[in-house]
Motif scaffolding. Structure first.
Motif, PDB file in Angstrom:
ATOM      1  N   ASP A 147       2.674  -7.084   1.394  1.00 44.50           N
ATOM      2  CA  ASP A 147       0.883  -6.811   2.123  1.00 44.50           C
ATOM      3  C   ASP A 147       1.743  -7.353   4.296  1.00 44.50           C
ATOM      4  N   ARG A 148       2.170  -5.990   4.386  1.00 43.33           N
ATOM      5  CA  ARG A 148       2.340  -6.064   5.901  1.00 43.33           C
ATOM      6  C   ARG A 148       3.541  -4.488   5.775  1.00 43.33           C
ATOM      7  N   ARG A 149       3.448  -4.144   6.841  1.00 45.30           N
ATOM      8  CA  ARG A 149       4.556  -3.019   6.951  1.00 45.30           C
ATOM      9  C   ARG A 149       5.477  -3.008   8.096  1.00 45.30           C
ATOM     10  N   ALA A 150       6.438  -2.736   7.216  1.00 44.29           N
ATOM     11  CA  ALA A 150       7.959  -3.294   7.776  1.00 44.29           C
ATOM     12  C   ALA A 150       7.988  -2.977   9.881  1.00 44.29           C
ATOM     13  N   ASP A 151       8.361  -3.898  10.812  1.00 38.12           N
ATOM     14  CA  ASP A 151       8.415  -3.411  11.971  1.00 38.12           C
ATOM     15  C   ASP A 151       9.087  -2.787  12.222  1.00 38.12           C
ATOM     16  N   LEU A 152      10.914  -3.309  11.330  1.00 31.50           N
ATOM     17  CA  LEU A 152      11.985  -3.500  11.445  1.00 31.50           C
ATOM     18  C   LEU A 152      12.595  -2.437  10.776  1.00 31.50           C
ATOM     19  N   GLU A 153      13.704  -1.391  11.514  1.00 32.46           N
ATOM     20  CA  GLU A 153      14.483  -0.738  11.450  1.00 32.46           C
ATOM     21  C   GLU A 153      14.967  -0.795  10.057  1.00 32.46           C
ATOM     22  N   GLY A 154      14.675  -0.249   8.836  1.00 37.04           N
ATOM     23  CA  GLY A 154      15.819   0.003   7.992  1.00 37.04           C
ATOM     24  C   GLY A 154      15.291  -1.094   6.240  1.00 37.04           C
ATOM     25  N   PHE A 155      14.013  -1.657   6.676  1.00 42.92           N
ATOM     26  CA  PHE A 155      12.851  -2.285   5.648  1.00 42.92           C
ATOM     27  C   PHE A 155      12.350  -1.300   5.437  1.00 42.92           C
ATOM     28  N   SER A 156      11.847  -1.254   4.129  1.00 45.36           N
ATOM     29  CA  SER A 156      11.060  -0.879   2.943  1.00 45.36           C
ATOM     30  C   SER A 156       9.030  -1.699   3.263  1.00 45.36           C
ATOM     31  N   SER A 157       8.624  -0.902   2.870  1.00 43.42           N
ATOM     32  CA  SER A 157       7.176  -1.834   2.796  1.00 43.42           C
ATOM     33  C   SER A 157       5.592  -1.613   2.518  1.00 43.42           C
ATOM     34  N   LEU A 298      -0.258  -2.596  -8.225  1.00 42.35           N
ATOM     35  CA  LEU A 298      -0.428  -1.411  -7.450  1.00 42.35           C
ATOM     36  C   LEU A 298       0.540  -2.083  -6.667  1.00 42.35           C
ATOM     37  N   MET A 299       0.179  -3.098  -5.407  1.00 45.15           N
ATOM     38  CA  MET A 299       1.025  -3.123  -4.416  1.00 45.15           C
ATOM     39  C   MET A 299       3.001  -4.067  -4.640  1.00 45.15           C
ATOM     40  N   GLY A 300       2.271  -4.265  -5.954  1.00 44.57           N
ATOM     41  CA  GLY A 300       3.377  -5.515  -6.561  1.00 44.57           C
ATOM     42  C   GLY A 300       3.730  -4.784  -7.131  1.00 44.57           C
ATOM     43  N   ARG A 301       4.103  -3.640  -8.025  1.00 38.37           N
ATOM     44  CA  ARG A 301       4.608  -3.152  -8.967  1.00 38.37           C
ATOM     45  C   ARG A 301       4.990  -1.538  -7.957  1.00 38.37           C
ATOM     46  N   THR A 302       4.377  -1.474  -7.195  1.00 39.89           N
ATOM     47  CA  THR A 302       5.307  -0.757  -5.652  1.00 39.89           C
ATOM     48  C   THR A 302       6.136  -1.251  -5.316  1.00 39.89           C
ATOM     49  N   ALA A 303       6.555  -2.043  -4.606  1.00 39.74           N
ATOM     50  CA  ALA A 303       7.323  -2.748  -4.637  1.00 39.74           C
ATOM     51  C   ALA A 303       8.675  -3.012  -5.365  1.00 39.74           C
ATOM     52  N   VAL A 304       8.524  -3.787  -6.393  1.00 40.50           N
ATOM     53  CA  VAL A 304       9.094  -3.307  -7.386  1.00 40.50           C
ATOM     54  C   VAL A 304      10.097  -2.287  -7.384  1.00 40.50           C
ATOM     55  N   GLU A 305       9.641  -1.432  -7.848  1.00 45.97           N
ATOM     56  CA  GLU A 305      10.694   0.156  -6.816  1.00 45.97           C
ATOM     57  C   GLU A 305      10.639   0.880  -5.715  1.00 45.97           C
ATOM     58  N   LEU A 306      10.314  -0.275  -5.439  1.00 48.51           N
ATOM     59  CA  LEU A 306      11.264   0.344  -3.641  1.00 48.51           C
ATOM     60  C   LEU A 306      12.641  -0.464  -3.747  1.00 48.51           C
ATOM     61  N   VAL A 307      12.558  -1.808  -4.194  1.00 46.73           N
ATOM     62  CA  VAL A 307      14.286  -1.960  -4.332  1.00 46.73           C
ATOM     63  C   VAL A 307      14.414  -1.625  -5.340  1.00 46.73           C
ATOM     64  N   ARG A 319      13.682   4.440   4.962  1.00 45.22           N
ATOM     65  CA  ARG A 319      13.272   3.674   4.252  1.00 45.22           C
ATOM     66  C   ARG A 319      11.885   3.918   3.731  1.00 45.22           C
ATOM     67  N   GLU A 320      11.379   3.630   2.518  1.00 45.63           N
ATOM     68  CA  GLU A 320      10.165   3.934   2.722  1.00 45.63           C
ATOM     69  C   GLU A 320       8.483   3.012   2.883  1.00 45.63           C
ATOM     70  N   HIS A 321       7.716   3.241   3.782  1.00 39.84           N
ATOM     71  CA  HIS A 321       6.305   2.891   4.485  1.00 39.84           C
ATOM     72  C   HIS A 321       5.230   3.074   2.860  1.00 39.84           C
ATOM     73  N   VAL A 322       4.957   2.484   2.007  1.00 41.20           N
ATOM     74  CA  VAL A 322       3.377   2.421   1.656  1.00 41.20           C
ATOM     75  C   VAL A 322       2.821   2.146   2.250  1.00 41.20           C
ATOM     76  N   VAL A 323       1.533   3.104   2.294  1.00 39.91           N
ATOM     77  CA  VAL A 323       1.113   2.058   3.185  1.00 39.91           C
ATOM     78  C   VAL A 323      -0.437   2.705   2.211  1.00 39.91           C
ATOM     79  N   PHE A 324      -1.583   1.776   2.095  1.00 41.98           N
ATOM     80  CA  PHE A 324      -2.657   2.069   0.644  1.00 41.98           C
ATOM     81  C   PHE A 324      -3.924   2.091   1.700  1.00 41.98           C
ATOM     82  N   PRO A 325      -4.795   2.735   1.490  1.00 39.06           N
ATOM     83  CA  PRO A 325      -6.450   2.945   1.992  1.00 39.06           C
ATOM     84  C   PRO A 325      -7.237   1.854   1.497  1.00 39.06           C
ATOM     85  N   PRO A 326      -7.481   0.821   2.644  1.00 38.88           N
ATOM     86  CA  PRO A 326      -9.298   0.254   2.074  1.00 38.88           C
ATOM     87  C   PRO A 326      -9.773   0.182   1.448  1.00 38.88           C
TER      88      PRO A 326
END
Length: 347
Positions: A147-157, A298-307, A319-326
């Motif tokens: 529920d927040r895009r990562a601003d930090l290099e090396g972290f997925s979101s 879907l956000m929760g499922r995607t986060a586990v898949e990224l881990v 690292r991946e930044h998955v951003v869904f459209p509102p």
């Protein structure tokens, strides 16, 4: 009473410790008669395997830690459900903690999960955690922001475009002819709240004569929404905004309760109302609430898949930044048909 060990099971079944280990972990290597004897010994002795010790030897836990901002918000309940469903498919589990928007409590959960040697952490952050998260990653614990895009290099979101979500909400109100919009949300230090407000301000800036009033609250709860609603209800009709954008649906529900308590503020005739998250309560309200939908499960499922992907490739540079459209879901609180869900409009 002393705990029952693998050696006790082996002695009862008349086999070696290694055979018991194979029955528990690699049963395909053991004949059916031996498996039967070992399980009979386990049942008769009441043996419970020490999974924590086994995980330490293997070097990887079978659990992921999830820290949410507010466990009372159904949005995060749905995120957790999606994470649990993905984890179950992988044969692992999710341990959930509620920071309750408290940075110190968030730190304690991070400490606990690190002590438990979880295989990864899903986090909706409150405080400033750059150094802490980088240290965890250096120790081989992937962290995915939710529920927040990562601003930090090396972290997925995994997130939703909250700026666009704020724009969608207020553009809808402006298209209805509303010009005095109030934004109710907070704390403004939360990135999600700040982004939704930024989107709202962008929409206001594009319409001559439109204005926005920011009404900050300490937490995104029904109670704080109701308190703001009561203060608005006390205003004269000339001072009342003709539209309110709430930073989440819990706040919108509180506002609606306050407006309808005496019937002195009519929704949507006097005040059009839009929330955010599209939780089940939004559609179930006495006046169904227009909302911005996020694909929470879907956000929760995607986060586990990224881990799991990061565990497979820990040295991967990208690292991946998955951003869904509102998605705007129009209902009666802004003038849609009572009791309906007439349409969902994506960004």
């Amino acid at each position: 009473m002393a705990s029952i060990s693998v050696r006790d099971v082996a002695n009862r079944a008349g086999v070696s410790v290694g055979t018991v280990s194979n029955v528990l972990n690699k049963p395909e290597k053991v004949n059916s008669e031996t498996i039967r004897r070992v399980h009979e010994a386990i049942d008769s002795l009441g043996f419970v395997r020490n999974d924590a010790a086994r995980q330490l030897r293997a070097g990887r836990s079978r659990a992921i830690g999830l820290i949410v901002l507010d466990a009372s918000n159904p949005f995060f309940t749905d995120v957790a459900r999606g994470a649990e469903n993905a984890a179950q498919d992988l044969g692992i589990a999710v341990l959930t903690g509620n920071s309750d928007q408290d940075p110190e409590r968030e730190q304690r959960y991070l400490d606990l999960f690190e002590e438990q040697r979880v295989r990864g952490i899903l986090l909706s952050p409150v405080g400033e955690l750059t150094a802490r998260l980088e240290r965890m990653r250096s120790r081989g614990v992937p962290v995915v922001l939710v529920d927040r895009r990562a601003d930090l290099e090396g972290f997925s979101s995994v997130s939703v475009d909250d700026i666009q979500g704020g724009r969608l909400a207020v553009e809808h109100l402006l298209q209805l002819g509303r010009r005095r919009v109030a934004f109710v949300g907070g704390p403004v230090g939360l990135q999600q709240v700040a982004d939704r407000l930024e989107g709202a301000r962008q929409a206001i800036a594009e319409v001559p004569g439109a204005e926005i009033e920011v009404l900050p609250i300490p937490q995104l709860t029904v109670e704080h929404g109701r308190l703001v609603g009561e203060s608005l209800r006390a205003r004269s009709s000339d001072e009342l905004p003709d539209a309110v954008f709430a930073a989440n649906d819990l706040v919108a529900v509180g506002l609606l309760q306050a407006f309808m308590l005496t019937g002195s503020v009519r929704v949507p005739e006097q005040v059009a109302l839009v929330g955010y998250d599209d939780i089940a309560f939004a559609n179930a309200a006495v006046v169904p609430i227009t909302s911005i939908r996020q694909p929470s499960e879907l956000m929760g499922r995607t986060a586990v898949e990224l881990v799991e992907r990061e565990l497979e490739d820990p040295e991967g540079a990208v690292r991946e930044h998955v951003v869904f459209p509102p998605v705007l879901v129009v209902r009666a609180s802004s003038g849609g048909a009572i009791g309906s869900d007439p349409g969902a409009l994506s960004a």
